[in-house]
Design a protein around this motif. Structure first.
Motif, PDB file in Angstrom:
ATOM      1  N   HIS A 114       0.869  -1.173   0.000  1.00 14.14           N
ATOM      2  CA  HIS A 114       0.000   0.000   0.000  1.00 14.14           C
ATOM      3  C   HIS A 114       0.907   1.224   0.000  1.00 14.14           C
ATOM      4  CE1 HIS A 114      -2.491   3.246   1.716  1.00 14.14           C
ATOM      5  NE2 HIS A 114      -3.495   2.614   1.093  1.00 14.14           N
ATOM      6  N   SER A 115       0.765   2.075  -1.019  1.00 10.09           N
ATOM      7  CA  SER A 115       1.699   3.186  -1.232  1.00 10.09           C
ATOM      8  C   SER A 115       3.114   2.632  -1.336  1.00 10.09           C
ATOM      9  CB  SER A 115       1.600   4.201  -0.084  1.00 10.09           C
ATOM     10  OG  SER A 115       0.293   4.705   0.041  1.00 10.09           O
ATOM     11  N   ILE A 116       3.248   1.558  -2.075  1.00 10.50           N
ATOM     12  CA  ILE A 116       4.498   0.802  -2.130  1.00 10.50           C
ATOM     13  C   ILE A 116       5.629   1.573  -2.794  1.00 10.50           C
ATOM     14  CG2 ILE A 116       3.923  -0.320  -4.322  1.00 10.50           C
ATOM     15  CD1 ILE A 116       5.704  -1.946  -1.308  1.00 10.50           C
ATOM     16  N   THR A 139       5.724  -5.083  -9.273  1.00  5.23           N
ATOM     17  CA  THR A 139       5.052  -4.491  -8.120  1.00  5.23           C
ATOM     18  C   THR A 139       3.583  -4.200  -8.384  1.00  5.23           C
ATOM     19  OG1 THR A 139       7.153  -3.448  -7.532  1.00  5.23           O
ATOM     20  CG2 THR A 139       5.178  -2.594  -6.472  1.00  5.23           C
ATOM     21  N   ASP A 141       0.455  -1.966  -6.371  1.00  4.63           N
ATOM     22  CA  ASP A 141       0.073  -1.064  -5.286  1.00  4.63           C
ATOM     23  C   ASP A 141      -1.444  -1.125  -5.118  1.00  4.63           C
ATOM     24  OD1 ASP A 141      -0.437   1.034  -3.521  1.00  4.63           O
ATOM     25  OD2 ASP A 141       1.198   2.249  -4.326  1.00  4.63           O
ATOM     26  N   ARG A 143      -3.322   0.795  -3.563  1.00  3.88           N
ATOM     27  CA  ARG A 143      -3.941   2.123  -3.728  1.00  3.88           C
ATOM     28  C   ARG A 143      -4.333   2.338  -5.182  1.00  3.88           C
ATOM     29  NH1 ARG A 143      -2.368   7.568  -1.163  1.00  3.88           N
ATOM     30  NH2 ARG A 143      -0.983   7.649  -2.945  1.00  3.88           N
ATOM     31  N   HIS A 144      -3.490   1.897  -6.097  1.00  7.86           N
ATOM     32  CA  HIS A 144      -3.813   2.036  -7.510  1.00  7.86           C
ATOM     33  C   HIS A 144      -4.995   1.144  -7.891  1.00  7.86           C
ATOM     34  CE1 HIS A 144       0.574   3.466  -8.414  1.00  7.86           C
ATOM     35  NE2 HIS A 144      -0.124   4.336  -7.717  1.00  7.86           N
ATOM     36  N   THR A 182      -2.533  -5.394   4.260  1.00 11.48           N
ATOM     37  CA  THR A 182      -2.427  -5.092   2.829  1.00 11.48           C
ATOM     38  C   THR A 182      -2.674  -6.333   1.991  1.00 11.48           C
ATOM     39  OG1 THR A 182      -0.844  -3.308   3.260  1.00 11.48           O
ATOM     40  CG2 THR A 182      -0.903  -4.207   1.026  1.00 11.48           C
ATOM     41  N   GLU A 218       3.060  11.026  -6.583  1.00 11.63           N
ATOM     42  CA  GLU A 218       3.930  10.150  -5.812  1.00 11.63           C
ATOM     43  C   GLU A 218       5.378  10.312  -6.243  1.00 11.63           C
ATOM     44  OE1 GLU A 218       2.240   6.345  -6.473  1.00 11.63           O
ATOM     45  OE2 GLU A 218       0.549   6.653  -5.116  1.00 11.63           O
ATOM     46  N   TRP A 223       8.864   9.162  -4.437  1.00 12.11           N
ATOM     47  CA  TRP A 223       8.542   7.741  -4.449  1.00 12.11           C
ATOM     48  C   TRP A 223       9.047   7.110  -5.735  1.00 12.11           C
ATOM     49  CZ3 TRP A 223       2.964   6.743  -2.220  1.00 12.11           C
ATOM     50  CH2 TRP A 223       2.858   7.386  -0.991  1.00 12.11           C
TER      51      TRP A 223
END
Length: 715
Positions: A114-116, A139, A141, A143-144, A182, A218, A223
């Motif tokens: 999450h928010s990786i 990866t 995420d 959130r996405h 997560t 981000e 990020w």
């Protein structure tokens, strides 16, 4: 906090991290970090937590949890969030000390967070500070994912998303606890993604890139932009294992790593114990003197020692029985060189050298044999032995890999379509068997009467490509609609469809599935329905008849289908009005070419099913019914029509056109598959090689000649 490494992660196969991996059969790790602050350019990691998702199921015993000494004070504002103080990490290892172990735990797994992007940026920074190489993992995420599924959700924090999904949250801001939440969020989102038509890893990545409003902000915050920057992780080439595998892959792809070492003074008994414990067949024996080459001791060497010296051999040093020097090759060599070397030297083990000549792994004949286990010839075996939905999905994902490989080998697309169709039938069979077993175990008992599960349409003809959906039906011996017998088969059809959908074959949008009463009847009603279709002139009846004439039995009592099929062909061949109507319908060619021979495009693509292959296979079907030809595939039907006296040149051109159009569709589907684009029969001519594009134009020009085959006037 101490790390938990109770279970050593198993090596991941290429198919598990391929673009076509079904999401609910994914092997991944959910990851989270706690840090001294939120500045990716200045702050440091103080805790890493992770939990493994094994083929779509959370594995609570597979965790990683370690505190890290950041080398700088932890600010009070951060301590108030995660509760980790300077004293907690004072005697903990630095990141450089746990990096190798941490990377080994992750392996080639997909990383979920999450928010990786923040965590990746911190891991990248820690690696750079320690002078260590860093490579972005593939990866996801969450959130996405929520951006894709619920763009109007007011808040996207882990707490808010978990609350939205009804997932309890405990011990927030502990890395392992957050990683566990997560992972639960990710798994809970999978069914919602599937409802949106997002089934594979590549489709998920593509959907996230299309909803990447968060990625910009981000990245500006420092990020790591894994959606675009980690090209290798995002577009990792997928190894395809077919007959030419040794010529396309290198030793590093299949070697066992790291190698296990033994001292020449160790006893045979000690070495034998190590071999058994690690379940390996050989060990590298360190050289007796500096500057000398290492040797090798194998399980066969130990057997020979015991055979020659009896029990006394167990206490003798392995240096007395080891082979010096160890034969080696470099890790970047192609596998065919390894195969040739093993054959020439009559050895079963080779040492693998890294760039600095260190032994980094071992290659055995078993490694090479294991690669063969994913060949096209063995996919059916994987489906046949599937025990869970995840097993089915993993086996089905491998089919796409094989299609890629066969295409690269220039295998005739008709053979590829035949393989895909065979596996669709095998998958349907296995899903039906699993559904039947589940029903029996739940107390519903065995099938009340004999029955057969059918696959219809392109799957029955043997011409399915990768953009297929379910077309299936059930015929049972006898039973009234709505009776207990019919209800039993309704449940069987519904569960079979559910298993197919979860494995990667979507529900039929036209509801041509055995769960639908129109496609689930006893023998007598099937015959009545077929007779009704043949006697009517409605378009929907023609569609049903077309699909049904391509049906094959894949499980159960095949004689039931044979009885109905015989009846259908005889009734169809004796009805002139039916044949005339089918011929007229097949002759309605809506060509995707303009009068000047240009492609008619919409959004850069064109549908080559309606104006391409459909008229060809429809015409072949009509004429096969007319001439009593019972084979199902279009090539076989066309060949049989030549034998029946139809013009050879006309049919040869149509057969070649059929092959070319299928080739164009498959190549487009393979491209779309790797790029996460929904599969269809729509192709983009501009993405084709010029030769195929020209061949496609010629093929489409041949399609209108089906009117000559059918003997109906062109429209």
């Amino acid at each position: 906090m101490a790390k938990n490494t109770q279970n050593t992660p198993r090596p991941l196969s290429a198919s598990e991290i391929s673009p076509v991996t079904p999401l609910h059969a994914l092997t991944a790790v959910s990851l989270d970090t706690e840090t001294t602050g939120l500045d990716t350019a200045r702050d440091r990691i103080i805790q890493i937590g992770g939990i493994r998702i094994s083929r779509g199921v959370l594995d609570p015993d597979e965790t990683y949890n370690v505190l890290v000494n950041p080398g700088i004070p932890i600010p009070e504002v951060s301590r108030n969030i995660h509760g980790i103080s300077d004293g907690d990490v004072a005697h903990c290892p630095a990141f450089c000390e746990i990096n190798e172990e941490f990377n080994a735990w992750i392996g080639d797994s997909v990383v979920v967070g999450h928010s990786i992007g923040f965590d990746l940026a911190m891991l990248k920074r820690e690696s750079e500070l320690a002078g260590l190489a860093w490579k972005a993992p593939r990866t996801i995420d969450v959130r996405h994912l929520v951006d894709v599924l619920a763009p109007k959700l007011p808040e996207y924090s882990l707490d808010a998303v978990a609350s939205w999904l009804g997932i309890p949250v405990t011990d927030r801001h502990d890395a392992l606890a957050d990683a566990r939440v997560t992972a639960s969020v990710f798994l809970a989102l999978l069914s919602r993604l599937r409802e949106q038509g997002i089934r594979t890893l590549a489709e998920l990545e593509n959907a996230c890139r299309e909803a990447d409003s968060r990625s910009i902000s981000e990245t500006r915050s420092g990020w790591y932009d894994f959606l675009y920057e980690s090209g290798d992780g995002l577009r990792r080439h997928t190894p395809v294992r077919i007959d030419s595998y040794p010529y396309q892959h290198r030793v590093s792809d299949v070697m066992s790593s790291p190698a296990s070492f033994a001292n020449p003074d160790e006893t045979v008994s000690q070495t034998l114990s190590t071999l058994m414990q690690k379940q390996i067949s050989s060990m590298v024996v360190s050289p007796r003197k500096p500057g000398q080459d290492p040797g090798i001791i194998t399980e066969r060497d130990i057997l020979r020692a015991i055979d020659g010296h009896g029990v006394a051999a167990l206490d003798m040093p392995i240096g007395q029985f080891a082979t010096f020097p160890l034969t080696t090759l470099k890790q970047d060599e192609f596998l065919f060189r390894a195969v040739g070397m093993m054959d020439r030297l009559k050895v079963r083990h080779l040492g693998v050298e890294g760039p600095d000549r260190r032994i980094v792994g071992m290659l055995t004949s078993r490694d090479l044999i294991r690669q063969k286990a994913t060949d096209a010839i063995n996919i059916g075996d994987a489906v046949h032995h599937a025990r869970t939905e995840q097993d089915l999905a993993s086996a089905w994902a491998n089919l796409s890999l094989v299609a890629i490989g066969l295409d690269r080998e220039n295998v005739d697309v008709r053979n590829i379509a035949s393989i895909i169709s065979e596996e669709l039938r095998a998958l349907t069979r296995r899903c039906c068997m699993m559904a039947e077993q589940e029903m029996a175990e739940s107390g519903m008992g065995p099938p009340p009467v004999p029955y057969a599960m059918l696959v219809l349409g392109s799957g029955g003809r043997g011409e399915s490509l990768l953009a297929m959906d379910q077309d299936n039906a059930i015929v049972y011996l006898e039973g009234e609609p709505g009776s207990e017998t019919d209800q039993w088969f309704e449940r069987l059809g519904r569960r079979t469809a559910e298993l197919l959908n979860n494995a990667g074959v979507p529900y039929c949008k036209g509801h041509i599935m055995a769960s639908n009463p129109e496609w689930r009847m006893d023998v007598s009603r099937w015959k009545s329905m077929v007779a009704e279709w043949i006697s009517r002139t409605r378009p929907e009846d023609l569609l049903k008849t077309d699909i049904f004439f391509d049906a094959v039995s894949v499980h159960g009592d095949e004689s039931l289908m044979e009885d109905i099929s015989r009846f259908a062909f005889e009734a169809g061949a004796s009805s002139r009005s039916f044949l005339s109507l089918m011929a007229t319908n097949a002759a309605e060619v809506r060509s995707p070419l303009s009068v000047f021979g240009r492609f008619k495009l919409k959004d850069g693509r064109m549908d080559v099913k309606m104006g391409g292959i459909l008229p060809i296979f429809s015409a072949a079907r009509v004429e096969s019914i007319r001439h009593g030809i019972t084979v199902k595939s279009t090539p076989e039907r066309l060949n049989a029509l030549i034998e029946a006296g139809k013009p050879a040149k006309l049919i040869e051109n149509l057969a070649e056109a059929h092959r070319i159009i299928l080739t164009a569709i498959l190549k487009q589907q393979l491209y779309d598959l790797e790029h996460g684009i929904s599969l269809s029969n729509r192709i983009a001519p501009e993405k084709m090689k010029p030769a195929l594009r020209n061949n496609l134009r010629w093929a489409l020009e041949q399609v209108p000649s089906v009117t000559d085959l059918l003997g109906v006037p062109a429209k």
